[in-house]
Design an enzyme around this catalytic site. Structure first.
Site: not given
Length: 290
Positions: A53, A58, A92, A124, A155, A178, A207, A248, A253
């Site tokens: 994703d 980003y 997005k 987005h 989103s 999202q 998380l 992560s 992880r």
């Protein structure tokens, strides 16, 4: 609230409104860049993740795409080696400007990733107002028709934004919304609206960015189920029917976050976790945007 008897793994999928299958558990790459992104994606793919994703905002679509292509090169000589269609790539739209700008930005994202097409492309956020939202959605529909993108969604949309879109009787139904969702921000009304209308809920920051890993309830339940706090929260998301996107950059992880098939949270404990809701927003919160 909801629980599920299903066994979840990195091979689990969910069917979108258009019939396309999407991985039930994916890697988020928010706030990663450069070599860090490429290594994280490589480790995720080698661990069995098949969904990545990303987003224009980003600034790492190129790195994600490069890591996917390099991984697929290693699969070419294997008897049942993976191909492009086996990897699910999401991006997005950075901003809701215009129809033309959206069409061009989709083409740029495809070019940047080098993947030939985008499996899921989302608006987005609802910022920009109704007219811009609907104009950009029309661009997504046309990109879908041209097979530049294989599924479309949104989103950070609140219920009013979803109702606004559905009221237009869109040519292409939104497959996904999202949103930030985890036990400390359950978004119950939005999630319920989505599920009642056949829109898959993707959970970013599942998380809670580790802000509540030491919460007594999380610690206690993690001990009860013999799992990590992260695994507990991923499993909570899956049992609600969501698609979590744990992020992560550490290999151990990345691997551990997906190891959630060995236990099931019982209904009473699901209710307890639902009760942790404190509307914890870990980043931004556009769901009430005009």
């Amino acid at each position: 609230m909801a629980t599920s008897k299903s066994t979840y793994s990195l091979s689990s999928t969910i069917k979108l409104a258009n019939g396309k299958l999407m991985p039930r558990l994916q890697l988020g790459v928010y706030l990663t860049s450069g070599r860090e992104t490429e290594v994280a994606v490589k480790n995720a793919l080698e661990a069995g993740y098949r969904g990545l994703d990303s987003a224009q905002m980003y600034h790492n679509e190129r790195e994600v795409g490069r890591a996917i292509l390099r991984f697929l090169e290693t699969e070419q000589d294997k008897p049942n080696g993976l191909k492009r269609e086996d990897i699910f790539f999401t991006s997005k739209l950075a901003s809701n400007v215009s129809y033309d700008a959206t069409r061009q930005s989709i083409k740029k994202s495809i070019q940047a990733s080098g993947l030939g097409y985008i499996d899921l492309f989302l608006i987005h956020s609802p910022y920009g107002g109704k007219a811009k939202r609907l104009e950009c959605w029309r661009a997504l529909e046309d990109a879908y028709k041209e097979e530049e993108i294989r599924a479309v969604g949104v989103s950070n949309y609140g219920i009013k934004h979803l109702q606004e879109l559905l009221a237009t009787n869109p040519k292409v139904f939104p497959a996904v919304n999202q949103i930030e969702i985890h036990p400390f921000n359950t978004r119950t009304e939005i999630a319920q609206f989505c599920q009642e209308n056949g829109i898959v809920v993707e959970a970013y920051a599942p998380l809670a960015r580790a802000y509540r890993f030491r919460h007594p309830t999380i610690v206690s339940l993690a001990e009860k189920y013999g799992c990590t706090p992260a695994q507990l929260m991923v499993r909570w998301s899956l049992q609600h029917g969501y698609v979590p996107l744990p992020k992560s950059v550490k290999k151990d992880r990345i691997v551990a976050n997906a190891q959630v098939e060995g236990f099931e949270i019982d209904s009473a404990d699901m209710d307890t976790m639902d009760g942790l809701d404190e509307y914890l927003v870990t980043d931004w919160d556009p769901v009430d945007a005009p």
